[in-house]
Design a protein around this motif. Structure first.
Motif, PDB file in Angstrom:
ATOM      1  N   MET A   1     -20.379   7.110  -7.589  1.00 53.76           N
ATOM      2  CA  MET A   1     -19.655   7.317  -7.219  1.00 53.76           C
ATOM      3  C   MET A   1     -18.950   6.062  -7.755  1.00 53.76           C
ATOM      4  O   MET A   1     -19.573   4.779  -7.426  1.00 53.76           O
ATOM      5  CB  MET A   1     -18.875   6.667  -5.345  1.00 53.76           C
ATOM      6  N   GLU A   2     -17.811   5.826  -8.765  1.00 51.16           N
ATOM      7  CA  GLU A   2     -17.235   4.576  -8.709  1.00 51.16           C
ATOM      8  C   GLU A   2     -16.039   4.165  -7.682  1.00 51.16           C
ATOM      9  O   GLU A   2     -15.964   4.721  -6.802  1.00 51.16           O
ATOM     10  CB  GLU A   2     -16.586   4.540 -10.269  1.00 51.16           C
ATOM     11  N   SER A   3     -16.473   2.554  -7.234  1.00 57.11           N
ATOM     12  CA  SER A   3     -14.858   2.305  -6.439  1.00 57.11           C
ATOM     13  C   SER A   3     -14.014   2.164  -7.394  1.00 57.11           C
ATOM     14  O   SER A   3     -13.495   1.427  -8.204  1.00 57.11           O
ATOM     15  CB  SER A   3     -16.184   0.870  -5.623  1.00 57.11           C
ATOM     16  N   GLN A   4     -12.821   2.320  -5.574  1.00 58.25           N
ATOM     17  CA  GLN A   4     -11.924   1.783  -6.570  1.00 58.25           C
ATOM     18  C   GLN A   4     -11.146   0.507  -6.189  1.00 58.25           C
ATOM     19  O   GLN A   4     -11.818   0.022  -5.494  1.00 58.25           O
ATOM     20  CB  GLN A   4     -10.778   2.778  -5.427  1.00 58.25           C
ATOM     21  N   LEU A   5      -9.945   0.225  -5.837  1.00 61.47           N
ATOM     22  CA  LEU A   5      -9.658  -1.651  -6.567  1.00 61.47           C
ATOM     23  C   LEU A   5      -9.551  -1.935  -4.792  1.00 61.47           C
ATOM     24  O   LEU A   5      -9.570  -2.981  -4.788  1.00 61.47           O
ATOM     25  CB  LEU A   5      -8.575  -1.652  -7.134  1.00 61.47           C
ATOM     26  N   GLY A   6      -8.675  -0.942  -4.288  1.00 60.98           N
ATOM     27  CA  GLY A   6      -8.508  -0.648  -2.635  1.00 60.98           C
ATOM     28  C   GLY A   6      -7.220  -0.881  -2.505  1.00 60.98           C
ATOM     29  O   GLY A   6      -6.506  -0.035  -3.057  1.00 60.98           O
ATOM     30  N   SER A   7      -6.946  -1.270  -1.265  1.00 59.15           N
ATOM     31  CA  SER A   7      -5.274  -0.677  -1.513  1.00 59.15           C
ATOM     32  C   SER A   7      -4.569  -1.672  -0.525  1.00 59.15           C
ATOM     33  O   SER A   7      -5.419  -2.686   0.226  1.00 59.15           O
ATOM     34  CB  SER A   7      -5.542   0.792  -0.288  1.00 59.15           C
ATOM     35  N   VAL A   8      -3.343  -1.589   0.482  1.00 58.09           N
ATOM     36  CA  VAL A   8      -2.995  -2.491   0.963  1.00 58.09           C
ATOM     37  C   VAL A   8      -2.076  -2.243   1.875  1.00 58.09           C
ATOM     38  O   VAL A   8      -1.567  -0.437   1.533  1.00 58.09           O
ATOM     39  CB  VAL A   8      -1.810  -3.499   0.366  1.00 58.09           C
ATOM     40  N   LEU A   9      -1.704  -2.825   2.870  1.00 57.52           N
ATOM     41  CA  LEU A   9      -0.525  -1.834   3.724  1.00 57.52           C
ATOM     42  C   LEU A   9       0.127  -3.435   4.816  1.00 57.52           C
ATOM     43  O   LEU A   9      -0.290  -4.307   4.638  1.00 57.52           O
ATOM     44  CB  LEU A   9      -1.501  -1.665   5.343  1.00 57.52           C
ATOM     45  N   LEU A  10       1.219  -2.914   5.611  1.00 59.52           N
ATOM     46  CA  LEU A  10       1.883  -3.735   5.652  1.00 59.52           C
ATOM     47  C   LEU A  10       2.762  -3.897   7.185  1.00 59.52           C
ATOM     48  O   LEU A  10       3.561  -2.745   7.263  1.00 59.52           O
ATOM     49  CB  LEU A  10       3.050  -4.815   4.876  1.00 59.52           C
ATOM     50  N   ALA A  11       2.897  -5.122   7.801  1.00 64.22           N
ATOM     51  CA  ALA A  11       3.650  -4.885   9.448  1.00 64.22           C
ATOM     52  C   ALA A  11       4.878  -5.536   8.782  1.00 64.22           C
ATOM     53  O   ALA A  11       5.174  -6.475   8.828  1.00 64.22           O
ATOM     54  CB  ALA A  11       2.962  -5.073  10.436  1.00 64.22           C
ATOM     55  N   LEU A  12       5.636  -4.474   8.611  1.00 64.47           N
ATOM     56  CA  LEU A  12       7.106  -5.331   8.088  1.00 64.47           C
ATOM     57  C   LEU A  12       7.729  -5.813   9.445  1.00 64.47           C
ATOM     58  O   LEU A  12       8.090  -4.954   9.566  1.00 64.47           O
ATOM     59  CB  LEU A  12       7.450  -4.612   7.066  1.00 64.47           C
ATOM     60  N   LEU A  13       7.874  -6.610   9.900  1.00 66.57           N
ATOM     61  CA  LEU A  13       8.913  -7.067  11.333  1.00 66.57           C
ATOM     62  C   LEU A  13       9.507  -7.646  11.201  1.00 66.57           C
ATOM     63  O   LEU A  13       9.614  -8.574  10.400  1.00 66.57           O
ATOM     64  CB  LEU A  13       7.832  -7.073  12.702  1.00 66.57           C
ATOM     65  N   CYS A  14      10.263  -7.707  12.272  1.00 62.61           N
ATOM     66  CA  CYS A  14      11.863  -8.363  12.110  1.00 62.61           C
ATOM     67  C   CYS A  14      11.365  -8.461  14.104  1.00 62.61           C
ATOM     68  O   CYS A  14      12.234  -7.337  15.302  1.00 62.61           O
ATOM     69  CB  CYS A  14      13.046  -8.027  12.387  1.00 62.61           C
ATOM     70  N   GLN A  15      10.989  -9.947  14.621  1.00 62.10           N
ATOM     71  CA  GLN A  15      10.953  -9.540  15.684  1.00 62.10           C
ATOM     72  C   GLN A  15      12.085 -10.066  16.702  1.00 62.10           C
ATOM     73  O   GLN A  15      12.588 -10.449  17.628  1.00 62.10           O
ATOM     74  CB  GLN A  15       9.749 -11.166  15.793  1.00 62.10           C
ATOM     75  N   GLU A  16      12.519 -10.682  15.818  1.00 61.84           N
ATOM     76  CA  GLU A  16      14.514 -10.895  16.619  1.00 61.84           C
ATOM     77  C   GLU A  16      14.686  -9.873  16.911  1.00 61.84           C
ATOM     78  O   GLU A  16      16.060 -10.278  17.899  1.00 61.84           O
ATOM     79  CB  GLU A  16      15.203 -11.782  15.559  1.00 61.84           C
ATOM     80  N   LYS A  17      14.984  -8.964  15.784  1.00 64.74           N
ATOM     81  CA  LYS A  17      16.003  -7.441  16.498  1.00 64.74           C
ATOM     82  C   LYS A  17      15.265  -6.580  17.396  1.00 64.74           C
ATOM     83  O   LYS A  17      14.949  -5.382  17.517  1.00 64.74           O
ATOM     84  CB  LYS A  17      16.480  -6.778  15.845  1.00 64.74           C
ATOM     85  N   ASP A  18      13.085  -6.884  17.746  1.00 62.82           N
ATOM     86  CA  ASP A  18      12.188  -5.917  18.192  1.00 62.82           C
ATOM     87  C   ASP A  18      12.042  -5.110  17.283  1.00 62.82           C
ATOM     88  O   ASP A  18      12.155  -3.839  17.093  1.00 62.82           O
ATOM     89  CB  ASP A  18      12.231  -5.592  19.171  1.00 62.82           C
ATOM     90  N   LEU A  19      12.151  -4.659  15.614  1.00 65.87           N
ATOM     91  CA  LEU A  19      12.258  -4.341  14.657  1.00 65.87           C
ATOM     92  C   LEU A  19      11.004  -3.946  13.829  1.00 65.87           C
ATOM     93  O   LEU A  19      10.531  -4.934  13.891  1.00 65.87           O
ATOM     94  CB  LEU A  19      13.076  -3.838  13.846  1.00 65.87           C
ATOM     95  N   ILE A  20      10.576  -2.641  13.455  1.00 64.70           N
ATOM     96  CA  ILE A  20       9.715  -2.317  12.229  1.00 64.70           C
ATOM     97  C   ILE A  20       9.658  -1.808  11.774  1.00 64.70           C
ATOM     98  O   ILE A  20      10.667  -0.795  11.884  1.00 64.70           O
ATOM     99  CB  ILE A  20       8.013  -1.820  12.857  1.00 64.70           C
ATOM    100  N   VAL A  21       9.204  -2.069   9.839  1.00 65.41           N
ATOM    101  CA  VAL A  21       9.944  -0.721   8.946  1.00 65.41           C
ATOM    102  C   VAL A  21       8.937  -0.063   8.941  1.00 65.41           C
ATOM    103  O   VAL A  21       7.588  -0.545   8.226  1.00 65.41           O
ATOM    104  CB  VAL A  21      10.133  -1.418   7.925  1.00 65.41           C
ATOM    105  N   LEU A  22       8.728   1.330   8.364  1.00 59.15           N
ATOM    106  CA  LEU A  22       8.453   2.538   8.515  1.00 59.15           C
ATOM    107  C   LEU A  22       8.466   3.012   7.636  1.00 59.15           C
ATOM    108  O   LEU A  22       9.623   3.116   7.121  1.00 59.15           O
ATOM    109  CB  LEU A  22       7.747   2.825   9.825  1.00 59.15           C
ATOM    110  N   ALA A  23       7.405   3.995   6.382  1.00 57.96           N
ATOM    111  CA  ALA A  23       7.944   4.784   5.407  1.00 57.96           C
ATOM    112  C   ALA A  23       7.270   6.201   5.623  1.00 57.96           C
ATOM    113  O   ALA A  23       6.229   6.237   6.449  1.00 57.96           O
ATOM    114  CB  ALA A  23       7.617   4.129   4.125  1.00 57.96           C
ATOM    115  N   ARG A  24       7.233   7.416   5.315  1.00 63.53           N
ATOM    116  CA  ARG A  24       6.797   8.750   4.702  1.00 63.53           C
ATOM    117  C   ARG A  24       7.098   9.326   3.842  1.00 63.53           C
ATOM    118  O   ARG A  24       8.282   8.629   3.130  1.00 63.53           O
ATOM    119  CB  ARG A  24       7.631   9.087   6.553  1.00 63.53           C
TER     120      ARG A  24
END
Length: 146
Positions: A1-24
């Motif tokens: 099996m070949e391995s893939q290059l990898g993947s990335v995730l981001l916790a995109l926060l705006c702490q001054e407003k208690d927010l996180i951006v999520l996607a679907r």
């Protein structure tokens, strides 16, 4: 099996407003979960470059001038073999996420898939029933370390 290059995730926060951006991706097969923005690393791309590209494709937010922190490298095994998932964290000013606060933003990625993103309150993530369980666990582990 070949391995893939990898993947990335981001916790995109705006702490001054208690927010996180999520996607679907509403066009995916059920269940459709809210998740941390991210995706696969392309050939000749660093994890840092990949997360900036993926977040822009999924949310329209340009993080190229932000200080992203690599929080964790998570070993994974996928259909093509083992790979690393790179988890980044960034806290941004409200001006950068204002367009997502109480609004659904729709993007179309390079493959033609529709992606929706919006802000959620960080303090109420436990109440989101359709939040990807794996990503929820990642955020909970980060909170415990903080």
């Amino acid at each position: 099996m070949e391995s893939q290059l990898g993947s990335v995730l981001l916790a995109l926060l705006c702490q001054e407003k208690d927010l996180i951006v999520l996607a679907r991706q509403p066009g995916m097969r059920d269940p459709i979960y809210w998740k941390l923005p991210g995706g696969r690393i392309s050939t000749n791309e660093t994890p840092h470059e990949a997360i900036i590209r993926e977040v822009f494709e999924e949310t329209g937010i340009d993080l190229s001038s932000q200080d992203l922190m690599l929080a964790r490298e998570i070993p994974q095994v996928g259909p093509k073999g083992p790979y690393i998932q790179y988890l980044f964290i960034v806290s941004v000013p409200y001006a950068l996420v204002r367009g997502h606060d109480n609004k659904m933003v729709t993007q179309v990625d390079t493959t033609g898939d529709k992606i929706e993103s919006t802000c959620f309150q960080i303090s109420k993530l436990d109440t989101i029933y359709d939040f990807m369980p794996k990503h929820k666990m990642i955020l909970e582990s980060l909170r415990q370390k903080a």
